[in-house]
Design an enzyme around this catalytic site. Structure first.
Site, PDB file in Angstrom:
ATOM      1  N   PHE A 169      17.479  82.631  19.185  1.00  0.00           N
ATOM      2  CA  PHE A 169      17.282  83.686  18.180  1.00  0.00           C
ATOM      3  C   PHE A 169      18.318  84.795  18.295  1.00  0.00           C
ATOM      4  O   PHE A 169      18.056  85.938  17.923  1.00  0.00           O
ATOM      5  CB  PHE A 169      15.870  84.265  18.266  1.00  0.00           C
ATOM      6  CG  PHE A 169      14.781  83.236  18.277  1.00  0.00           C
ATOM      7  CD1 PHE A 169      14.538  82.453  17.165  1.00  0.00           C
ATOM      8  CD2 PHE A 169      14.014  83.022  19.417  1.00  0.00           C
ATOM      9  CE1 PHE A 169      13.547  81.479  17.173  1.00  0.00           C
ATOM     10  CE2 PHE A 169      13.030  82.051  19.438  1.00  0.00           C
ATOM     11  CZ  PHE A 169      12.796  81.283  18.310  1.00  0.00           C
ATOM     12  N   ILE A 214      20.454  75.058  18.391  1.00  0.00           N
ATOM     13  CA  ILE A 214      19.409  75.829  19.058  1.00  0.00           C
ATOM     14  C   ILE A 214      18.033  75.510  18.489  1.00  0.00           C
ATOM     15  O   ILE A 214      17.092  76.290  18.625  1.00  0.00           O
ATOM     16  CB  ILE A 214      19.696  77.338  18.977  1.00  0.00           C
ATOM     17  CG1 ILE A 214      19.850  77.792  17.522  1.00  0.00           C
ATOM     18  CG2 ILE A 214      20.937  77.683  19.776  1.00  0.00           C
ATOM     19  CD1 ILE A 214      20.003  79.306  17.365  1.00  0.00           C
ATOM     20  N   LEU A 261      21.152  70.137   2.979  1.00  0.00           N
ATOM     21  CA  LEU A 261      21.619  68.909   3.626  1.00  0.00           C
ATOM     22  C   LEU A 261      20.467  68.041   4.118  1.00  0.00           C
ATOM     23  O   LEU A 261      20.593  66.818   4.183  1.00  0.00           O
ATOM     24  CB  LEU A 261      22.551  69.250   4.790  1.00  0.00           C
ATOM     25  CG  LEU A 261      23.837  69.999   4.431  1.00  0.00           C
ATOM     26  CD1 LEU A 261      24.672  70.253   5.669  1.00  0.00           C
ATOM     27  CD2 LEU A 261      24.647  69.219   3.389  1.00  0.00           C
ATOM     28  N   LYS A 299      13.872  68.402   5.123  1.00  0.00           N
ATOM     29  CA  LYS A 299      12.851  68.598   6.151  1.00  0.00           C
ATOM     30  C   LYS A 299      13.263  69.667   7.156  1.00  0.00           C
ATOM     31  O   LYS A 299      12.491  70.565   7.477  1.00  0.00           O
ATOM     32  CB  LYS A 299      12.564  67.279   6.863  1.00  0.00           C
ATOM     33  CG  LYS A 299      11.445  67.356   7.889  1.00  0.00           C
ATOM     34  CD  LYS A 299      11.216  66.009   8.572  1.00  0.00           C
ATOM     35  CE  LYS A 299      10.633  64.990   7.609  1.00  0.00           C
ATOM     36  NZ  LYS A 299      10.279  63.725   8.307  1.00  0.00           N
ATOM     37  N   THR A 300      14.497  69.584   7.665  1.00  0.00           N
ATOM     38  CA  THR A 300      14.931  70.589   8.642  1.00  0.00           C
ATOM     39  C   THR A 300      15.127  71.954   7.979  1.00  0.00           C
ATOM     40  O   THR A 300      14.887  72.986   8.600  1.00  0.00           O
ATOM     41  CB  THR A 300      16.225  70.159   9.348  1.00  0.00           C
ATOM     42  OG1 THR A 300      17.267  69.960   8.388  1.00  0.00           O
ATOM     43  CG2 THR A 300      16.017  68.884  10.153  1.00  0.00           C
ATOM     44  N   GLN A 359      13.277  75.410   8.955  1.00  0.00           N
ATOM     45  CA  GLN A 359      13.948  76.684   9.221  1.00  0.00           C
ATOM     46  C   GLN A 359      13.264  77.834   8.502  1.00  0.00           C
ATOM     47  O   GLN A 359      13.056  78.906   9.080  1.00  0.00           O
ATOM     48  CB  GLN A 359      15.412  76.599   8.779  1.00  0.00           C
ATOM     49  CG  GLN A 359      16.327  75.963   9.795  1.00  0.00           C
ATOM     50  CD  GLN A 359      16.454  76.838  11.025  1.00  0.00           C
ATOM     51  OE1 GLN A 359      17.125  77.864  11.012  1.00  0.00           O
ATOM     52  NE2 GLN A 359      15.793  76.451  12.090  1.00  0.00           N
ATOM     53  N   GLU A 378      18.602  82.799   8.784  1.00  0.00           N
ATOM     54  CA  GLU A 378      18.093  84.166   8.794  1.00  0.00           C
ATOM     55  C   GLU A 378      17.232  84.500   7.588  1.00  0.00           C
ATOM     56  O   GLU A 378      16.284  85.276   7.680  1.00  0.00           O
ATOM     57  CB  GLU A 378      19.264  85.161   8.851  1.00  0.00           C
ATOM     58  CG  GLU A 378      19.619  85.640  10.227  1.00  0.00           C
ATOM     59  CD  GLU A 378      20.487  84.643  10.980  1.00  0.00           C
ATOM     60  OE1 GLU A 378      20.577  84.762  12.202  1.00  0.00           O
ATOM     61  OE2 GLU A 378      21.061  83.750  10.345  1.00  0.00           O
TER      62      GLU A 378
END
Length: 735
Positions: free
Chosen positions: A236, A462, A628, A631-632, A636, A702
């Protein structure tokens, strides 16, 4: 032409390619690495916040079982300060003098055979201080004020004249507290010298920065340092800088001539690896009765450490958020005896947005306008400072589609007018943006004799999904199955990559990977350019595409060859190509490169008798350019939303106002939301690819957090009639 338009895997919600390693425990984090003969280190922290060290007694520690050495400022060698970086100056080198600048400052390091022996001996070190009264409050008149350190203050038009013409002017003071990065993984450094060569495993978001900084600090060539971070247990922002504990671990390894591992304790995470600085913000907005914003003045004051240059311009968001002709933003730092602040997810924007978007709602209420309508009316369709159209901006669509899906039209305007049994119900919203950020990046792509691909760059993942989305991207551009692509990262021996931070890595890295893969296809065409045996002889890049690992002509799909066939006929084991990316210039584009935009809609419930606040629903409508991996990307935004709820209702790093000691530096005392505090979170993506880059992506790490604090505060106002101007929103404020 091989482009993302092939659409084989990009955009699909592919499962994380690194998931099997993580769920089976095979993924190696910095704490999992060891070397033969490795020993362990523990830190000695200051017990005062300001003053000087007058004496150190290490005799009991040195005599303790297993102890190899104790290093203090009295025995440490001279170290240089690290270099200037993209994120500003490096923190001051540790153990260089007798000054104490904050509670918990590293004043010594103990090296022993086991971690238990090191921690025990560290408690035996006795330090005498000449303490002075610490500066701990941004309002303390004795504190040094630093004016606009990075030159980011802005002004356009005439704010005073605009305010004078306004029908309504609202003013308010908004405050946000210190928050502390609390990734699950404790920050760890493992260092091993091999002569003048150095290998470091570190919890970093930027291996190249660690390498460059250690080379400068210890005066050794960068070529002799290798920094590894294939997996990082969250960060973070805590892993963006080279913190003193990293330097001390490397120093300890050189002192005892053995590999050394240092794992921070949870309390040390509160004093050693940065935190979101607090802020006091004055905001003044003028508007006409029709809802046109005519003046915005936003001033912010944030805390800074005594000997550090970290800077968060919290007011800067107001300079480009709305189509207002008269805007002034100004930020200042106040130097205090506190640990060095640093980036924490959505730095500056999360604090500044809370003030701005709360104040926009105050204006809407003052003129009797719906909060959604005032934002639509003042949406900045051009970049307010550059006067250029945005490369892409689907904020209006975020407003409209988000409002429709959320059911905003069911909101009744009067505060306290919506109920569900004994609960007061409130709807709130906020507009969201995160600025464009991109720096140069490099990647290398190879295709091997069996037709598989290997792509790499010194980036880090990360937890955002970088491994996965870059695997998908490479598979699409190279035209091979995703199972035949291996993407590696987290190694400073790989091509240069910028930090995984500022929502800038995906855009920079995807363009570098895209370019590398395109150039690799060109390399294959080059080796058959004059090959009479190849059906691809003389073909240009725009004449071909790749399907199932076979390059073929667009106008004659039957004429082509596989990667494996081309390599075999030319006696090659593999072929490689490098790719680079660089940020686009607004002047060359003729438009302003855009970051992500969004709108947040929140429903809260408030028990007026008990002061209980519950978030019932959250909808995030996000313009993230080309997605892209659905799901990810959704993950996020969901993760950022939880962080936003946490900022709004829970997180506050409590510092004792007399001693500077952090009073809640444990997971038991530092409040964060648990499952019961987080409702079902809805996410929609709107808009399309951003033309400023070949891959059309925007960073969204962010933007998921920004706006939640304001939207929740606005919903609380709607539910209760109370305007909360300080975070976190707590029971006592609602009783």
């Amino acid at each position: 032409m091989t482009t993302l338009e092939t659409g084989r895997t990009v955009g699909a919600g592919l499962d994380r390619v690194d998931a099997p390693l993580k769920v089976t425990g095979a993924a190696q984090y910095p704490n999992d690495f060891s070397f033969p003969g490795m020993v362990h280190a523990a830190l000695v922290g200051s017990t005062v916040a300001a003053g000087r060290i007058t004496g150190i007694d290490v005799s009991k520690a040195v005599a303790a079982p297993g102890v190899l050495d104790v290093v203090t400022h009295l025995t440490a060698p001279k170290l240089e300060r690290g270099p200037m970086t993209l994120l500003g100056a490096s923190p001051t080198a540790p153990l260089q003098d007798d000054r104490v600048l904050h509670y918990g400052q590293h004043v010594g390091i103990v090296i022993a055979e086991t971690p238990e022996q090191a921690r025990h001996a560290a408690r035996l070190v006795r330090v005498r201080y000449e303490a002075t009264e610490p500066l701990l409050d941004v309002a303390d008149p004795r504190a040094e004020i630093v004016e606009n350190p990075w030159g980011l203050d802005t002004e356009r038009g005439d704010v005073d004249a605009g305010s004078a013409r306004a029908d309504v002017v609202i003013e308010g003071t908004y405050t946000t507290p210190d928050n502390t990065n609390n990734p699950l993984g404790l920050m760890t450094t493992v260092a091993a010298w091999h002569g003048d060569a150095l290998t470091v495993h570190d919890s970093t978001q930027w291996p190249y920065n660690v390498r460059a900084s250690l080379a400068a600090i210890f005066k050794v060539p960068e070529s002799g340092i290798r920094v590894l971070a294939p997996f990082v247990g969250g960060a973070f922002g805590a892993g963006l800088r080279v913190w003193p504990h990293v330097v001390l671990t490397v120093l300890a390894a050189r002192q005892v001539r053995r590999p050394v591992k240092l794992v921070l304790t949870r309390p040390e995470m509160f004093t050693s690896v940065g935190h979101r600085p607090n802020s006091v913000q004055q905001i003044k907005i003028g508007a006409t009765r029709e809802g046109d914003l005519v003046a915005i003045e936003h001033q912010g004051i944030s805390s800074a450490a005594m000997d550090d240059e970290d800077y968060e311009p919290v007011s800067l968001c107001s300079s480009i958020s709305y189509a207002c002709p008269n805007v002034r933003t100004r930020d200042r730092l106040v130097r205090l005896n506190i640990p060095c602040p640093g980036s924490m997810r959505a730095p500056a924007e999360s604090q500044g947005n809370f003030a701005l978007e709360s104040a926009i709602d105050e204006v809407a209420e003052a003129i009797g306008m719906d909060p959604l309508e005032i934002r639509l009316r003042n949406c900045a369709d051009e970049h307010p400072l550059l006067g250029l159209p945005w490369s892409s901006k689907a904020l209006r669509e975020c407003y409209l589609q988000g409002a429709e899906r959320f059911g905003w039209s069911r909101r009744t305007p009067e505060p306290g007018s919506m109920r569900d049994g004994g609960w007061l119900v409130g709807y709130g919203m906020a507009s969201v943006s995160y600025p464009f950020y991109q720096v140069p990046c490099q990647a290398r792509a190879s295709v091997r004799h069996d037709g598989s691909a290997y792509v790499r760059s010194a980036a880090t993942d990360i937890g955002t999904g970088t491994y996965t989305v870059m695997t998908q991207l490479a598979a699409d551009v190279l035209g091979i199955d995703v199972t035949l692509v291996r993407f590696d990262l987290g190694d400073s021996d790989m091509p240069y990559a910028p930090p995984a931070g500022g929502s800038g890595l995906t855009r920079a890295l995807s363009e570098a990977v895209h370019t590398a893969c395109r150039r690799l296809i060109q390399e294959f065409l080059d080796i058959v350019h004059d090959d009479p045996a190849s059906p691809l002889r003389g073909a240009a890049l725009d004449d071909v595409t790749v399907t199932d690992g076979r390059i073929h002509r667009l106008d004659a799909p039957e004429r082509g060859e596989t990667y494996a066939e081309l390599l075999a006929r030319h006696g090659l084991e593999e072929l490689s190509a490098d790719g680079r990316s660089a940020p686009p210039a607004a002047e060359e584009l003729g438009m302003a490169p855009a970051g992500a935009f969004g709108a947040k809609f929140v429903e809260v419930r408030v028990d007026p008798g008990l002061g209980l606040l519950r978030v019932a629903r959250v909808l995030s409508a996000i313009d993230g350019g080309r997605i892209l991996n659905e799901k990810t990307a959704r993950s996020q935004i969901i993760g950022g939303t939880v962080g936003g709820i946490s900022q709004a209702m829970f997180e506050e790093t409590a510092t004792d106002p007399l001693t500077g000691r952090i009073a809640n530096a444990t997971f038991g005392d530092y409040l964060m939301p648990v499952n019961a505090d987080v409702p079902d979170l809805d996410v929609i993506f709107v808009g399309g690819p951003d033309p400023a880059t070949p891959t059309g992506t925007k960073g969204i790490g962010e933007v998921g957090l920004v706006g939640l604090a304001a939207a929740i505060g606005n919903a609380v106002r709607h539910a209760t009639g109370r305007r909360i101007r300080s975070l976190p929103i707590t029971i006592d404020q609602l009783l």
